[in-house]
Write an enzyme that holds these catalytic residues in place. Structure first.
Site, PDB file in Angstrom:
ATOM      1  N   CYS A  87      93.340  27.207  65.621  1.00 29.23           N
ATOM      2  CA  CYS A  87      92.674  26.119  64.903  1.00 29.23           C
ATOM      3  C   CYS A  87      93.359  24.764  64.912  1.00 29.23           C
ATOM      4  CB  CYS A  87      92.372  26.546  63.473  1.00 29.23           C
ATOM      5  SG  CYS A  87      93.711  27.367  62.628  1.00 29.23           S
ATOM      6  N   HIS A 149      93.021  21.120  58.096  1.00 29.45           N
ATOM      7  CA  HIS A 149      94.156  21.820  58.715  1.00 29.45           C
ATOM      8  C   HIS A 149      94.917  20.961  59.737  1.00 29.45           C
ATOM      9  CE1 HIS A 149      95.787  26.103  59.759  1.00 29.45           C
ATOM     10  NE2 HIS A 149      96.666  25.330  59.145  1.00 29.45           N
TER      11      HIS A 149
END
Length: 594
Positions: A87, A149
């Site tokens: 990610c 993130h």
């Protein structure tokens, strides 16, 4: 005892008001074409969804009418590639149009991603231009819901938290979501709140712009809350159009689904044929439908460029019930043809080949299908082209404008696409067809091999995570011990057009004569581009394997907490209110508004 901060909708609205202009870096050579189309831009970014997890890609386990309709109204891709199989680096590439090694948002081991919310680094807005910052130059309103993130704070131990890396620092006018990620500590208790584990509130919380507005996270309502924020953004964007004044907008809808731990609102449990995972997909489909309904109702449908894809492949090591599939189904009869090799964390096709679709009414032919290779990293240059923004000759973009593919059915715009694992180039796809593997990741296990968990994977748990009571699954890594390097002169190549499952390695001695390139030409071109690109990358990993975006040690001084509260012990300490006898804090500014 716990001190709780709660407030109504008015307070949340104030927290989500667009911030004053920030100081994100803009290249000195930037140019804006005032005659450009400047369409609205909407990106649906899904988390950890495999190639075969949508009904539109053959899955028999889910019903996704809203996403089906969206894909049918534009171009469906069968060779959409993520810039990374995990990610943080994948999202950095999407935001910047750059390989993750340029931003330092990559690494090895736990530093392949940002491992905690109190790290000292992140995607640096003083060096790297986000989609939002670039579109700001053309007068766009910008907003985001969901998972980020890519970093939060950079301050030192005795300094005020600075929110140096949040979406607002990257020119998103309004943000509601998780600045970190969904992970084991976010598992819900019986009330749907991420406090089953003691560390849940530290890892799992919401920011409204730069203010903590919910801690611990009410995970059960996450998708509803993110969708509501998207709808409010669209309503406000419509209101800004008054008086004949057209103001284009860009919105990123970044889902937690279908990252583990899986979650759905109670009303959606048991609705699918695919268990809890299928319920996650169908809840997300409802959200897409609500947003698309608003797009039509507000009159944006004919003037909005829409992308839908996933950040990387499925997290196989979480087990069959918890992870997605890399299945490939026959387009004509729906039969299962096989499974893409590998999954999340790996540069085999199962880790990087995503479902992907682009919709642009009156520009892209509805119901079209393309086998040309495009990438999530191409979203930014494609959007900038449509918006008339040129970042100048000295600012490097690794992504390519996919407009020739979208409008003319052209071939891949990437002569060579490099596949990084951490800082290592393990593979490259040449002209959208031939995949070269200089190094292949090993499948090994920390625990016993277990086919009931996964097959082409690195099964097991990180030993340290077990001590905290939330065992985190491992995945295949990028270090020297994790990779088998091919000997020079014997580098395997896979013809993805004939062998998408990467089963039959080709070398000089068995190279088919009818192919448009020789083995030597493929290897030479891939090697030249790899070496030339690496020569322009000035990021290095540190002694722990981290990039300058993911590295460093966590600090209590950087831990986001409810207003007025602070963490005093890094990672293990909860947020406490010094004005209330250091009682543990919680807050929920969403409770009466969502």
């Amino acid at each position: 005892a716990m001190v709780s901060h709660r407030s109504g909708a008015g307070a949340l609205v104030r927290l989500l008001l667009p911030l004053l202009a920030n100081t994100a870096y803009v290249p000195p050579g930037v140019r804006v074409d005032p005659s450009a189309l400047r369409p609205n831009v909407l990106v649906f970014l899904i988390d950890d969804m495999g190639y075969g997890d949508l009904e539109a890609y053959g899955s028999p386990n889910v019903s996704t009418p809203q996403i089906n309709s969206l894909i049918d109204s534009g171009m469906k891709f069968t060779h959409w590639i993520s810039a990374a199989p995990i990610c943080t680096p994948s999202r950095a590439a999407m935001q910047t149009g750059r390989y993750p090694v340029r931003t330092g948002c990559t690494g090895d081991g736990i530093f392949r991603i940002l491992p905690t919310p109190s790290q000292p680094h992140g995607l640096d807005p003083n060096m790297h231009v986000s989609i939002a910052t670039a579109l700001k130059q053309a007068g766009y309103r910008t907003g985001m819901s969901g998972k980020w993130h890519l970093g939060i704070n950079s301050n030192g131990p005795l300094e005020k938290q600075d929110r140096a890396f949040t979406p607002t620092a990257h020119s998103y006018d309004t943000f509601l979501g998780s600045p970190f990620t969904n992970q084991k500590f976010c598992q819900m208790d019986a009330d749907g709140i991420s406090q089953k584990h003691r560390e849940g509130p530290i890892f799992c919380f919401l920011l409204g712009n730069d203010t903590v507005v919910q801690q611990p996270l009410k995970l059960v309502n996450f998708t509803d809350a993110m969708t509501r924020h998207a709808l409010e953004f669209l309503e406000n964007a419509k209101a800004a159009q008054g008086g004949g004044n057209r103001v284009p907008w860009y919105f990123l809808m970044s889902y937690f689904h279908v990252h583990t731990p899986l979650f759905t609102a109670e009303r959606n449990r048991g609705r699918s044929r695919g268990g809890a995972f299928g319920d996650n997909i169908e809840e997300m489909d409802d959200s897409v439908g609500e947003i698309m309904s608003a797009i039509r109702r507000l009159g944006f449908a004919d003037d909005t460029l829409i992308f839908l894809t996933s950040d990387n492949g499925p997290y196989q090591e979480e087990g069959w019930d918890e992870s997605g599939r890399t299945n490939v189904y026959n387009e004509e009869n729906g039969n299962l043809e096989g499974r893409l090799k590998g999954g999340k964390g790996q540069v085999y096709e199962g880790g990087i080949r995503m479902p992907g679709s682009v919709v642009w009414p009156s520009k892209i032919k509805p119901g079209s299908v393309s086998s040309s290779m495009v990438s999530t990293m191409d979203i930014m240059p494609t959007v900038l082209k449509a918006a008339g923004v040129d970042l100048g000759p000295d600012y490097v973009l690794d992504g390519k404008d996919m407009t020739p593919v979208l409008l003319d059915g052209g071939s891949s715009q990437h002569e060579v696409f490099l596949h990084y694992c951490g800082f290592s180039v393990l593979a490259a796809t040449v002209r959208g067809r031939f995949k070269v593997f200089w190094g292949e990741q090993k499948w090994y296990t920390n625990d016993e091999k277990n086919a009931s968990v996964c097959l082409e994977c690195c099964n097991g748990y990180y030993p340290g995570s077990k001590l905290l009571g939330a065992a985190a699954s491992t995945m295949c890594a990028c270090g020297e011990r994790d990779v088998t390097w091919a000997s020079e002169g014997s580098v395997p190549v896979y013809d993805l057009r004939r062998d998408v499952f990467e089963d039959h390695a080709l070398r000089s001695e068995n190279w088919p004569r009818d192919l448009p390139m020789t083995y030597e030409e493929v290897i030479r071109l891939a090697t030249e581009v790899r070496d030339a690109t690496q020569a322009t990358v000035h990021q290095n990993q540190d002694w722990l394997g981290a990039g300058n975006c993911t590295g460093g040690l966590p600090s209590a001084a950087r831990q986001p907490c409810c207003p007025g509260c602070h963490q005093f012990l890094s990672l293990i300490g909860v947020c406490r209110d010094p004005k209330a006898w250091f009682k543990e804090c919680s807050c929920d500014y969403l409770s009466t508004s969502v």
